[in-house]
Design an enzyme around this catalytic site. Structure first.
Site, PDB file in Angstrom:
ATOM      1  N   HIS A  43       0.832  -1.209   0.000  1.00 15.70           N
ATOM      2  CA  HIS A  43       0.000   0.000   0.000  1.00 15.70           C
ATOM      3  C   HIS A  43       0.870   1.265   0.000  1.00 15.70           C
ATOM      4  O   HIS A  43       0.419   2.334   0.408  1.00 15.70           O
ATOM      5  CB  HIS A  43      -0.968   0.029   1.198  1.00 15.70           C
ATOM      6  CG  HIS A  43      -1.669  -1.266   1.436  1.00 15.70           C
ATOM      7  ND1 HIS A  43      -2.841  -1.613   0.792  1.00 15.70           N
ATOM      8  CD2 HIS A  43      -1.353  -2.326   2.216  1.00 15.70           C
ATOM      9  CE1 HIS A  43      -3.226  -2.827   1.184  1.00 15.70           C
ATOM     10  NE2 HIS A  43      -2.327  -3.276   2.043  1.00 15.70           N
TER      11      HIS A  43
ATOM     12  N   SER B  76      16.195  19.968 -15.233  1.00 12.89           N
ATOM     13  CA  SER B  76      15.130  20.970 -15.252  1.00 12.89           C
ATOM     14  C   SER B  76      15.697  22.274 -15.777  1.00 12.89           C
ATOM     15  O   SER B  76      16.809  22.668 -15.417  1.00 12.89           O
ATOM     16  CB  SER B  76      14.551  21.168 -13.842  1.00 12.89           C
ATOM     17  OG  SER B  76      13.715  22.298 -13.796  1.00 12.89           O
TER      18      SER B  76
END
Length: 484
Positions: free
Chosen positions: A155, A285
């Site tokens: 999970h 970036s």
């Protein structure tokens, strides 16, 4: 500049291998058509039809198209509005002795469909080779990190420990299933053969004056000349479009595997535990100079989604083929089939590039384990206390209280997990304090993960990669350098 002023698919212009891009190129398509016409003529001559030897020689000598022939074919198609007949007439101009027998008895799908089946089979062979190399690369990674403990997640919440290598085997196992599926799909592909306009072989029966046996022999002979073991026993004008469904299904499944692997790597990159390759001059970036974005894995996810949905095109096309055929499959298949193979090719080459340069950060992994392991070790601490003569319920309550205090430090104050320090400072745990380091050794929490890696690689991966085709691919496999 003209090349830059029209749309080009990035699949071929930017990403795909030259091998796969050539497979679906016009040059290879029309070369294959001419080869099919040649094989038909050879078989018809062998079975007694009046095909001149000179015709066969001229056809054989002119299988490859020149730039001038492409221009002639374009003009012919503009005039005749039929691509196959345009190439029949173009071929006849450069092989004049064969002009009267090219395409004899055949329908357009003799060349278009049989060529597609050749492309599908060859394309699957290319993908099988690439996939074998990828599995080999990831297997080396799994073996290298077979026993490096890492925090497992269920999970996406911290769970029991596993190892970096064991996690990689989960990726490899799915890729092995993909390898099995691609092999099955390729080996199952047959040939359309020579079936005539609606699949009844009526035109060939007329050519052979009603001799059914010669029609059967013609079908078998052309099939063998084209390198296939068998032809589909019955067809309509086309081979069943369900074949496309069966071929694209394992490609879509491969896309799902690739997406899962690349997603795991993206998540690991976020946690700074494992990163994909990053060149010294690469820019992550345009604004944030410090960033190392997992752009390769993101590319895999992006293209894998495209690969997964292309299968739906094949399913829908197969479902709407009326009677012996309709033409609403043609434009769709011209896009769907090449794109599926080009996309799968790019996904595999990108994953190979990633697998060849994965960077593992053991200290970051160890630090994350240290943050979570104290909570996971509490059961071991309780059992050790009981063995030392303590009371299980009393020990449980002590651990419960200290665990909540440590959790408060982590969650409310943003501090490190200090559960072990709290245990060491509590006199109640004096009987086992000398064993705490052993109780907290991460390698005692990974179960049989290292042994599972060894067994899996030996019993499952090695047999799959020991096949001759896989061995040749791995032996020839080069490191993949990606374009931007």
């Amino acid at each position: 500049m003209e090349a830059f002023e029209t749309y080009q698919t990035p699949l071929s212009s930017r990403y795909a291998s030259k091998e796969m891009a050539h497979l679906f190129s016009p040059a290879n398509r029309f070369y294959t058509w001419r080869s099919l016409w040649l094989n038909l003529a050879i078989a018809e001559k062998e079975l007694g039809l009046p095909v001149p030897e000179e015709a066969i020689e001229q056809m054989r000598d002119n299988l490859h198209l020149t730039a001038e022939q492409f221009e002639i074919a374009a003009q012919e198609e503009k005039k005749r509005r039929h691509d196959v007949m345009a190439h029949v007439h173009t071929f006849g101009q450069i092989a004049p002795a064969a002009a009267g027998i090219i395409h004899l008895g055949a329908t357009s799908c003799y060349v278009t469909d049989n060529a597609d089946l050749i492309f599908l089979r060859t394309g699957l062979t290319y993908l099988i080779r690439s996939l074998s190399v990828l599995i080999s690369r990831l297997s080396a990674f799994a073996a290298q990190y077979r026993d490096l403990p890492t925090l497992g997640f269920t999970h996406f919440q911290p769970a029991q420990l596993t190892t970096v290598g064991k996690r990689a085997t989960l990726w490899i196992q799915e890729l092995l299933w993909d390898l099995r599926n691609l092999r099955r799909a390729r080996d199952d592909i047959g040939f359309r053969g020579v079936k005539g306009t609606t699949g009844t072989q009526a035109s060939f029966l007329a050519l052979f004056d009603g001799d059914h046996q010669k029609v059967v022999q013609l079908d078998n002979l052309v099939t063998k000349l084209c390198g296939f073991e068998y032809a589909y026993p019955v067809t309509s004008q086309t081979y069943s479009r369900k074949i496309d469904v069966d071929v694209l299904a394992p490609l879509a499944s491969l896309g799902a595997t690739a997406h899962k692997i690349a997603t795991d790597i993206r998540l690991l990159a976020n946690m700074k535990e494992i990163e994909e390759p990053f060149e010294s001059t690469q820019i992550g970036s345009s604004a944030m100079a410090y960033k190392r974005n997992p752009m390769r894995s993101e590319r895999v996810c992006s293209l894998a989604r495209h690969l997964m949905v292309l299968h739906q095109n094949a399913v829908m096309t197969a479902s709407v083929q009326w009677f012996e055929r309709t033409l609403d499959d043609s434009a769709n298949r011209r896009i769907t089939l090449p794109e599926a193979f080009l996309t799968a090719d790019i996904v595999l080459s990108t994953l190979q590039n990633i697998s060849e340069g994965l960077v593992v950060y053991p200290k970051v992994i160890a630090r994350r384990i240290a943050q979570e392991l104290p909570f996971m070790a509490t059961e071991n601490v309780i059992m050790a206390l009981v063995k030392a003569g303590g009371d299980r319920q009393e020990a449980h309550e002590k651990i419960r209280v200290l665990s909540h205090q440590a959790a408060h430090q982590v969650k409310q104050l943003g501090l490190e997990n200090d559960l072990i320090d709290r245990i060491k400072n509590d006199p109640y745990f004096d009987p086992i304090k000398g064993n705490l380091d052993d109780l907290l050794d991460p390698k005692t929490f990974i179960g049989r993960a290292p042994e599972q890696v060894d067994e899996f690689l030996k019993e499952w991966v090695e047999p799959a990669l020991n096949e001759k085709e896989a061995q040749e691919a791995i032996g020839k496999g080069q490191k993949v350098e990606l374009s931007v």
